[in-house]
Design a protein around this motif. Structure first.
Motif, PDB file in Angstrom:
ATOM      1  N   THR A 189      44.658  28.309  20.196  1.00 19.34           N
ATOM      2  CA  THR A 189      44.601  29.616  20.855  1.00 19.34           C
ATOM      3  C   THR A 189      45.454  29.583  22.115  1.00 19.34           C
ATOM      4  N   ARG A 190      45.451  30.677  22.861  1.00 12.91           N
ATOM      5  CA  ARG A 190      46.126  30.741  24.156  1.00 12.91           C
ATOM      6  C   ARG A 190      45.121  31.160  25.223  1.00 12.91           C
ATOM      7  N   ILE A 191      45.327  30.653  26.425  1.00 11.01           N
ATOM      8  CA  ILE A 191      44.463  30.938  27.564  1.00 11.01           C
ATOM      9  C   ILE A 191      45.290  31.594  28.668  1.00 11.01           C
ATOM     10  N   GLY A 192      44.772  32.671  29.219  1.00 17.88           N
ATOM     11  CA  GLY A 192      45.382  33.276  30.397  1.00 17.88           C
ATOM     12  C   GLY A 192      44.584  32.886  31.634  1.00 17.88           C
ATOM     13  N   VAL A 193      45.293  32.415  32.664  1.00 21.49           N
ATOM     14  CA  VAL A 193      44.650  32.047  33.924  1.00 21.49           C
ATOM     15  C   VAL A 193      44.805  33.224  34.891  1.00 21.49           C
ATOM     16  N   VAL A 194      43.667  33.710  35.408  1.00 21.53           N
ATOM     17  CA  VAL A 194      43.644  34.898  36.266  1.00 21.53           C
ATOM     18  C   VAL A 194      43.295  34.480  37.680  1.00 21.53           C
ATOM     19  N   ALA A 195      44.031  34.991  38.658  1.00 21.51           N
ATOM     20  CA  ALA A 195      43.796  34.676  40.070  1.00 21.51           C
ATOM     21  C   ALA A 195      42.592  35.463  40.581  1.00 21.51           C
ATOM     22  N   MET A 196      41.423  34.985  40.230  1.00 22.94           N
ATOM     23  CA  MET A 196      40.151  35.609  40.614  1.00 22.94           C
ATOM     24  C   MET A 196      39.059  34.567  40.447  1.00 22.94           C
ATOM     25  N   GLY A 197      38.212  34.405  41.454  1.00 25.31           N
ATOM     26  CA  GLY A 197      37.131  33.444  41.344  1.00 25.31           C
ATOM     27  C   GLY A 197      36.005  33.767  42.291  1.00 25.31           C
ATOM     28  N   TYR A 198      35.074  32.839  42.416  1.00 26.47           N
ATOM     29  CA  TYR A 198      33.945  33.121  43.298  1.00 26.47           C
ATOM     30  C   TYR A 198      34.362  33.161  44.766  1.00 26.47           C
ATOM     31  N   GLY A 199      35.542  32.615  45.085  1.00 30.71           N
ATOM     32  CA  GLY A 199      36.087  32.756  46.433  1.00 30.71           C
ATOM     33  C   GLY A 199      36.512  34.175  46.751  1.00 30.71           C
ATOM     34  N   ASP A 200      36.650  34.994  45.718  1.00 32.57           N
ATOM     35  CA  ASP A 200      36.957  36.422  45.894  1.00 32.57           C
ATOM     36  C   ASP A 200      35.714  37.295  45.761  1.00 32.57           C
ATOM     37  N   GLY A 201      34.622  36.681  45.319  1.00 34.34           N
ATOM     38  CA  GLY A 201      33.390  37.434  45.119  1.00 34.34           C
ATOM     39  C   GLY A 201      33.014  37.639  43.673  1.00 34.34           C
ATOM     40  N   TYR A 202      33.840  37.130  42.746  1.00 29.76           N
ATOM     41  CA  TYR A 202      33.472  37.234  41.338  1.00 29.76           C
ATOM     42  C   TYR A 202      32.318  36.265  41.061  1.00 29.76           C
ATOM     43  N   PRO A 203      31.316  36.677  40.270  1.00 24.32           N
ATOM     44  CA  PRO A 203      30.123  35.831  40.107  1.00 24.32           C
ATOM     45  C   PRO A 203      30.417  34.518  39.382  1.00 24.32           C
ATOM     46  N   ARG A 204      30.063  33.412  40.008  1.00 23.16           N
ATOM     47  CA  ARG A 204      30.311  32.114  39.408  1.00 23.16           C
ATOM     48  C   ARG A 204      29.535  31.942  38.110  1.00 23.16           C
TER      49      ARG A 204
END
Length: 359
Positions: free
Chosen positions: A264-279
């Motif tokens: 498959t292929r994976i896309g890496v998105v610049a978003m994480g719990y450091g931005d407030g997205y739920p871990r």
């Protein structure tokens, strides 16, 4: 390529305020702006809610920030004040103050203020968090009337515990207890939060205090804002910063929490719990890319999430990813993350860029 961005739609904000007016046409509106306007930007949101009659915040620093931002409308301190010096600031800044226990009343009785304060006496009708006992109402109200630091127009309020559930009879019980406790009084009243506005018309009274619904999110269980003709105000986005091939059996992310069942292929998105997205958002949590739903795989990390793209050749490096917004209700993301929309909205961190738009 724009990285983590919270796009705030001010047209949607005022659409939602108009919706409050439709639902409670006979009530004045106290717009709730606590917790940085539920993560939307305290001062900017207040400046753009021109048709609100008053604003409400939890703490005095929020109220002072509004005054510093040029807001002149009434501001209500929902938790009241806890120090004599803050009471003096509230009087000077013309803040309304909620009184929810005897200690706050005693502070008013002992104060020497530049001008009397408008007080809201809060009754605890079943939330059992803040508020005086209903059987204290007559005595506390009488003392407020006699207090030289309190303006004449004392107002009364309570807060609902279960108004988000139309099948729960507690809201009816709370209303009955409140009205029985204030029998014979002709004060301005405020009972309805967002859920009360949407689900309990008998609670609307003189004032309503919308919070969550102003931001386009449903205050009721098992629904989205769209179900109540509300429009999402925040659109949280970022971009794909890498695309990787992953072979069957290989794992992705910390703890190898996801294993590819096939190539498959994976896309890496610049978003994480450091931005407030739920871990704790699990495998399968959706995102939107080019109008299509894809799902998170692997653990959310501080700065990145990974999304399975498969072999959809339409997705490319730099593509925008919507984490929640008009096309992906935040209520749905909250369900995946086993939390509530309030927490997701309030947890946006300072490194996220804010962009305010009008349509």
């Amino acid at each position: 390529m724009r990285l983590a961005c919270a796009e705030i739609n001010l047209t949607a904000l005022n659409h939602n305020l108009a919706r409050v007016k439709e639902l409670a046409p006979g009530s004045r509106i106290m717009a709730v702006l606590k917790a940085n306007a539920y993560g939307h930007g305290l001062v900017t949101i207040a400046q753009n809610l021109v048709d609100a009659d008053a604003f409400a915040v939890a703490r005095i620093d929020e109220a002072l920030a509004l005054r510093a931002g040029g807001v002149i409308k009434p501001i209500v301190l929902l938790e009241g004040v806890f120090r004599a010096e803050d009471l003096a600031i509230a009087a000077t800044s013309n803040f309304n103050v909620v009184v929810h226990d005897e200690a706050q009343l005693v502070m008013l009785e002992n104060a020497q203020l530049a001008s009397p304060i408008t007080a809201w006496l809060k009754l605890d009708t079943g939330m059992h968090r803040l508020g005086i006992e209903p059987n204290q109402c007559h005595d506390m109200y009488t003392r407020l009337e006699r207090c030289v630091s309190v303006a004449e127009n004392i107002k009364l309020m309570t807060h609902f515990a279960c108004a988000d559930d139309l099948d729960d009879g507690k809201t009816t019980e709370q209303m009955a207890l409140f009205f029985d406790s204030i029998k014979g009084r002709n004060n301005e009243l405020c009972l309805a939060n967002s859920a009360g506005i949407v689900g309990w018309p008998n609670s609307h009274c003189d004032w309503v205090r919308p919070g969550l619904m102003l931001y386009g999110v449903s205050p009721m269980i098992d629904s989205t804002g769209q179900d109540h003709q509300l429009t999402a105000v925040m659109r949280l986005t970022s971009s794909i910063i890498a695309i990787r091939d992953v072979k069957a059996g290989e794992t992705v992310g910390y703890g190898s929490a996801w294993r590819a069942a096939s190539d498959t292929r994976i896309g890496v998105v610049a978003m994480g719990y450091g931005d407030g997205y739920p871990r704790h958002a699990p495998n399968g949590t959706p995102v939107m890319i080019q109008g299509k739903r894809f799902t998170i795989v692997g653990r959310v990390s501080m700065d990145m999430i990974t999304v399975e793209l498969g072999y959809d050749d339409s997705v490319a490096l730099g593509d925008e990813v919507e984490l929640w917004g008009p096309n992906l209700p935040v209520e749905q993301i909250a369900q995946f993350a086993t939390t509530i929309p309030y927490e997701l909205l309030c947890n946006i961190t300072p490194r996220v860029e804010y962009k305010y738009i009008q349509e």
